[in-house]
Design a protein around this motif. Structure first.
Motif, PDB file in Angstrom:
ATOM      1  N   PRO A   1       0.835  -1.212   0.000  1.00 34.19           N
ATOM      2  CA  PRO A   1       0.000   0.000   0.000  1.00 34.19           C
ATOM      3  C   PRO A   1       0.867   1.259   0.000  1.00 34.19           C
ATOM      4  O   PRO A   1       1.417   1.640   1.016  1.00 34.19           O
ATOM      5  CB  PRO A   1      -0.777  -0.121   1.324  1.00 34.19           C
ATOM      6  CG  PRO A   1       0.113  -0.945   2.214  1.00 34.19           C
ATOM      7  CD  PRO A   1       0.927  -1.837   1.333  1.00 34.19           C
ATOM      8  N   ILE A   2       0.993   1.896  -1.164  1.00 31.76           N
ATOM      9  CA  ILE A   2       1.845   3.098  -1.221  1.00 31.76           C
ATOM     10  C   ILE A   2       1.089   4.328  -1.730  1.00 31.76           C
ATOM     11  O   ILE A   2       1.710   5.319  -2.121  1.00 31.76           O
ATOM     12  CB  ILE A   2       3.119   2.865  -2.083  1.00 31.76           C
ATOM     13  CG1 ILE A   2       2.770   2.464  -3.524  1.00 31.76           C
ATOM     14  CG2 ILE A   2       4.019   1.816  -1.440  1.00 31.76           C
ATOM     15  CD1 ILE A   2       3.936   2.616  -4.485  1.00 31.76           C
ATOM     16  N   ASP A   3      -0.238   4.289  -1.694  1.00 32.74           N
ATOM     17  CA  ASP A   3      -1.006   5.450  -2.184  1.00 32.74           C
ATOM     18  C   ASP A   3      -0.629   6.742  -1.458  1.00 32.74           C
ATOM     19  O   ASP A   3      -0.645   7.822  -2.036  1.00 32.74           O
ATOM     20  CB  ASP A   3      -2.515   5.214  -1.999  1.00 32.74           C
ATOM     21  CG  ASP A   3      -3.013   4.156  -2.980  1.00 32.74           C
ATOM     22  OD1 ASP A   3      -2.209   3.744  -3.843  1.00 32.74           O
ATOM     23  OD2 ASP A   3      -4.178   3.728  -2.859  1.00 32.74           O
ATOM     24  N   LEU A   4      -0.332   6.591  -0.163  1.00 35.01           N
ATOM     25  CA  LEU A   4       0.014   7.750   0.663  1.00 35.01           C
ATOM     26  C   LEU A   4       1.250   8.481   0.128  1.00 35.01           C
ATOM     27  O   LEU A   4       1.467   9.649   0.448  1.00 35.01           O
ATOM     28  CB  LEU A   4       0.297   7.231   2.082  1.00 35.01           C
ATOM     29  CG  LEU A   4       0.457   8.167   3.249  1.00 35.01           C
ATOM     30  CD1 LEU A   4      -0.799   9.002   3.443  1.00 35.01           C
ATOM     31  CD2 LEU A   4       0.749   7.370   4.533  1.00 35.01           C
ATOM     32  N   PHE A   5       2.052   7.787  -0.686  1.00 37.62           N
ATOM     33  CA  PHE A   5       3.348   8.331  -1.091  1.00 37.62           C
ATOM     34  C   PHE A   5       3.367   8.870  -2.522  1.00 37.62           C
ATOM     35  O   PHE A   5       4.429   9.108  -3.094  1.00 37.62           O
ATOM     36  CB  PHE A   5       4.441   7.251  -0.942  1.00 37.62           C
ATOM     37  CG  PHE A   5       4.415   6.560   0.393  1.00 37.62           C
ATOM     38  CD1 PHE A   5       4.208   7.280   1.564  1.00 37.62           C
ATOM     39  CD2 PHE A   5       4.595   5.185   0.495  1.00 37.62           C
ATOM     40  CE1 PHE A   5       4.187   6.660   2.806  1.00 37.62           C
ATOM     41  CE2 PHE A   5       4.574   4.545   1.729  1.00 37.62           C
ATOM     42  CZ  PHE A   5       4.362   5.288   2.887  1.00 37.62           C
TER      43      PHE A   5
END
Ligand SMILES: Cc1cc2nc3c(=O)[nH]c(=O)nc-3n(C[C@H](O)[C@H](O)[C@H](O)COP(=O)(O)OP(=O)(O)OC[C@H]3O[C@@H](n4cnc5c(N)ncnc54)[C@H](O)[C@@H]3O)c2cc1C
Length: 383
Positions: A371-375
């Motif tokens: 999960p890398i959406d935050l980045f």
């Protein structure tokens, strides 16, 4: 005829070293370029220790990455035979409504992590080095501890080489160019020009110079890691007796520290989490001044009086902050063949092992299951 590479990595620090390892292990032809020597002390990845913990007040979205990071720290330890991660337990302390305490509890609850909540009396009894005010609460996490940054960088580089990576030190990248077709890159150093299908830019505090078209403001800050000699001896500060801690004071200033053998010298390390002065890698003042040491003593005298002994050493280090202090890990917005790992905002090291895996996924598959959406760098576009 020049060598052919699948991917060139610019910067072999925390993130570049793990990316080199993961990519080489998956059979990619890797060229790594680093302006200094292996595991140097000029960037963001030195000073003997970095906190690792699972209950993450910065955002619960980091927790699955942390769980995977622990597994991968284990893997590199097995492969290298080095102890890189030491579990010592960790205290996240502060007023009950502080982000350090309430945010840690929230993320632990959300992900069903094991934790205890300690009141001021419990803290004083179990960890007598600390002298919290009555209003203090702590989340205690048994799995917290620290990773050794230099040993991590060094071990990942060594294993990357064993898997066939071509790593070159004291070779600074002067410029890079992505082919407008979306395929192929060219990288220029003083020693020559290299071509590859892809690049990773993992340049730490130098990222602003190499990524001026990223569309993210990256602000570099000077921070100081301070080492004090405890009064009354080092024993109570040893691993196993003292946990790592992040302590938010009544004025919201966060300080954090480590047990002594994290360094291997006769002193224990403590630092402020945020409060750095803006700088660049060229302008950073590497001296540490008396008033800076005094500022730390103002907190130690009350909270950890036994640590308020002789000042042994101060070592500067750089944070590279994004506006929201979340990372940038993504394909470059305009060049799909360029992968960026930047803006780790003073809390990236514990993730280095999993960031290497994410970067290898992005380079090889163009996507990752992590999960890398935050980045995503585009999060700043509409602000
Ligand atoms: C004082 C301090 C305390 C910290 N505490 C913690 C903590 O407790 N827990 C935690 O998780 N995180 C912590 N961090 C943050 C963490 O250490 C960083 O987020 C992490 O080290 C960043 O890694 P990086 O790979 O981006 O940068 P670096 O490790 O600095 O690597 C970047 C590399 O790129 C190279 N490079 C740059 N430009 C070029 C070029 N043009 N050509 C060739 N090479 C180039 C540099 O020389 C460098 O080696 C702390 C940081 C500091 C400074």
């Amino acid at each position: 005829m020049s060598k052919i590479y699948d991917v060139i990595i610019i910067g072999l620090g925390a993130m570049g070293s793990t990316a080199a390892y993961q990519l080489a292990k998956r059979g990619q032809r890797v060229l790594g370029l680093e302006q200094f020597g292996p595991a140097h002390d000029q960037g963001s990845s030195h000073g003997g220790s970095r906190i690792i913990r699972q209950s993450y007040f910065e955002d619960p979205a980091y927790v699955p990455l942390l769980l995977r990071a622990y597994e991968l720290w284990d893997e590199i330890e097995r492969e290298s035979g080095e102890e890189i991660l030491t579990v010592t337990g960790g205290l996240m302390m502060g007023p009950p409504d502080s982000l350090t305490v309430s945010g840690s509890i929230e993320s632990a609850k959300q992900w069903n992590l094991a934790y205890e909540v300690l009141e001021a009396n419990d803290i004083r009894r179990r960890f007598p080095l600390f002298n919290p005010s009555d209003n203090t609460l702590a989340l205690y996490e048994a799995k917290a501890g620290f990773v050794r940054p230099e040993l991590s960088v060094y071990s990942h580089l060594l294993q990357a080489e064993k898997h066939g990576a071509d790593l070159r030190f004291f070779e600074a990248v002067q410029s890079w160019e992505a082919h407008p077709s979306g395929e192929g890159v060219r990288v220029v150093t003083a020693n020559g020009t290299y071509e590859a299908g892809k690049i990773i830019i993992s340049a730490g505090a130098w990222a602003p110079q190499l990524l001026n078209d990223l569309g993210v403001s990256l602000q570099v800050e000077r921070h100081i890691q301070m080492f004090f000699e405890p009064t009354g001896g080092i024993e109570p500060f040893r691993v196993g007796k003292q946990p790592i801690y992040i302590w938010e004071a009544e004025d919201n200033v966060q300080l954090y520290g480590f047990p002594s053998s994290a360094l291997g010298a006769e002193g224990a390390k403590v630092a402020f989490f945020r409060k750095g002065k803006p700088c660049t890698p060229d302008t950073i003042d590497r001296n540490v001044y008396d008033d800076e040491v005094e500022m730390m003593r103002n907190y130690l005298v009350q909270g950890i009086p036994k640590l308020n002994g002789r000042f042994l050493q101060g070592k500067t280090c750089m944070y590279t902050n994004t506006p929201d202090e979340h990372f940038v890990i993504s394909a470059h917005p305009t060049h799909p063949q360029v992968t960026v790992a930047a803006g780790f905002s003073g809390h990236g090291f514990k993730f280095a092992s999993v960031v290497g895996e994410v970067l290898a996924d992005l380079v090889i598959n163009g996507q990752t299951n992590h999960p890398i959406d935050l980045f995503c760098p585009q999060r700043f576009v509409h602000q």
